[in-house]
Design an enzyme around this catalytic site. Structure first.
Site, short mmCIF file in Angstrom:
data_model
loop_
_atom_site.label_atom_id
_atom_site.label_comp_id
_atom_site.label_asym_id
_atom_site.label_seq_id
_atom_site.Cartn_x
_atom_site.Cartn_y
_atom_site.Cartn_z
N GLY A 43 59.83 9.01 -9.20
CA GLY A 43 59.14 8.16 -8.24
C GLY A 43 59.29 6.73 -8.72
N TYR A 116 61.52 13.75 2.39
CA TYR A 116 60.24 13.76 1.69
C TYR A 116 59.27 14.79 2.25
CZ TYR A 116 61.46 9.20 -0.32
OH TYR A 116 62.07 8.17 -1.00
N ARG A 118 55.25 14.86 1.48
CA ARG A 118 54.20 14.21 0.67
C ARG A 118 52.85 14.12 1.39
NH1 ARG A 118 57.37 8.68 0.13
NH2 ARG A 118 56.28 8.55 -1.86
N ARG A 182 59.93 0.05 2.05
CA ARG A 182 60.29 1.34 2.63
C ARG A 182 59.55 1.48 3.96
NH1 ARG A 182 63.39 0.53 -0.66
NH2 ARG A 182 64.16 1.84 -2.38
N GLY A 240 72.26 -6.15 -5.90
CA GLY A 240 73.34 -5.18 -6.01
C GLY A 240 74.40 -5.65 -7.00
N ASP A 271 64.67 0.49 -10.40
CA ASP A 271 63.56 0.90 -11.26
C ASP A 271 63.92 0.73 -12.73
OD1 ASP A 271 62.46 1.74 -8.83
OD2 ASP A 271 63.09 3.82 -9.13
#
Length: 312
Positions: A43, A116, A118, A182, A240, A271
């Site tokens: 995550g 997903y 969740r 997101r 990027g 991350d």
């Protein structure tokens, strides 16, 4: 174009060698050879936490604040965190919920998409108790959270989290934030953008990604993204393969990350960059060297499958 590096070697002054990340850890199903999938735990903020533990010296405490269930898979998740050297004392256990799950799908170029599950994730309720949040953030040197942390909470939960972070910051905690946009997690894109800017306004370090920012804020280039986050002391606009735009202590410059030979899986690229960058800054390293550390780790991570890639 300004290219001043003066002042970029200033360290982050912390009150304690303690980092606490806030967000959701999920069961990850990562593709392997053929039609096989490997189960793991990941995550966005947890990925950063996992890499921070590996990047920071042993005398630093690295913890994770989330909520999980009291079922078997939640037990396995907590065990995995502890085995990874992550402090789990801030994890909230709930008997009425479990943890979320996501499945990675890869293109032949290594780009990923996700499916997903969740709805019953306990992490959606991690900010239900403001006093509990304030207590868990007490004494923390650096608090880290993301736009996904905010997206899984309801409006009241976000307000409680903001209040707890403000109290911690007033007591000397530094706050780092990755907008990690997101839109599928938000009911409304305008609310997403407004909330992201609200979070950034009470953060010391902001780590946005230009592709996301351009799409949802209309930024024409990384410089525009940098300018929009003017209230933060330190901003790194990830881009990027392109040049990053960076501001630290009022000094602005570009950083070109080295080319990566092969992209196998871009999961956790940002991350892991955040983790290595923050770890270097927390250890007293200047911004240019911290950028190099972040780019090096991200390049290594995207050369392997899954979010968590062993560094040894």
């Amino acid at each position: 174009m300004r290219r001043s590096l003066r002042g970029t070697n200033l360290s982050i002054d912390l009150k304690a060698k303690r980092v606490l990340a806030i967000g959701e850890c999920m069961v990850e199903m990562a593709p392997q050879a053929g039609a096989l999938y490997k189960m793991g735990f990941a995550g966005d903020t947890f990925n950063t936490t996992w890499y921070l533990r590996r990047c920071l010296p042993a005398d630093w405490s690295v913890g994770y604040l989330t909520a999980v269930g009291q079922d078997g898979v939640s037990d396995r998740m907590i065990g995995f965190m502890a085995d990874s050297g992550i402090d789990t004392s801030a994890v909230i256990r709930r008997p009425d919920r479990t943890v979320g799950l996501y499945m990675i799908q890869l293109s032949d170029k290594g780009e990923r998409s996700f499916a997903y599950w969740r709805n019953q994730s306990a992490a959606r309720l991690l900010a239900d108790d403001e006093a509990q949040l304030i207590q868990r953030l007490s004494g923390v040197g650096l608090a880290y959270f993301s736009g996904i942390t905010l997206a899984i909470l309801d409006v009241q939960g976000r307000a409680r989290l903001f209040a707890a972070l403000a109290a911690a910051r007033a007591a000397g905690t530094k706050v780092a934030f990755d907008p990690n946009l997101r839109p599928a997690l938000w009911s409304d894109s305008n609310m997403m953008c407004e909330t992201i800017m609200q979070a950034a306004a009470q953060s010391d370090i902001v780590l946005p990604s230009f592709d996301d920012e351009a799409r949802w804020f209309g930024d024409t280039d990384p410089a525009a993204t940098l300018a929009r986050y003017a209230q933060a002391e330190e901003v790194v606009v990830k881009n990027g393969e392109g040049a990053m735009r960076v501001r630290s202590s009022g000094h602005v410059f570009d950083f070109q990350p080295p080319a990566v030979a092969q992209v196998v899986d871009s999961t956790a690229a940002g991350d892991s960059f955040n983790a290595a960058y923050l770890a270097a800054r927390l250890a007293g390293t200047g911004v240019p060297t911290a950028l190099q550390a972040g780019a090096a780790l991200a390049g290594r991570v995207i050369g392997a499958r899954g979010a968590l890639v062993e560094m040894s």
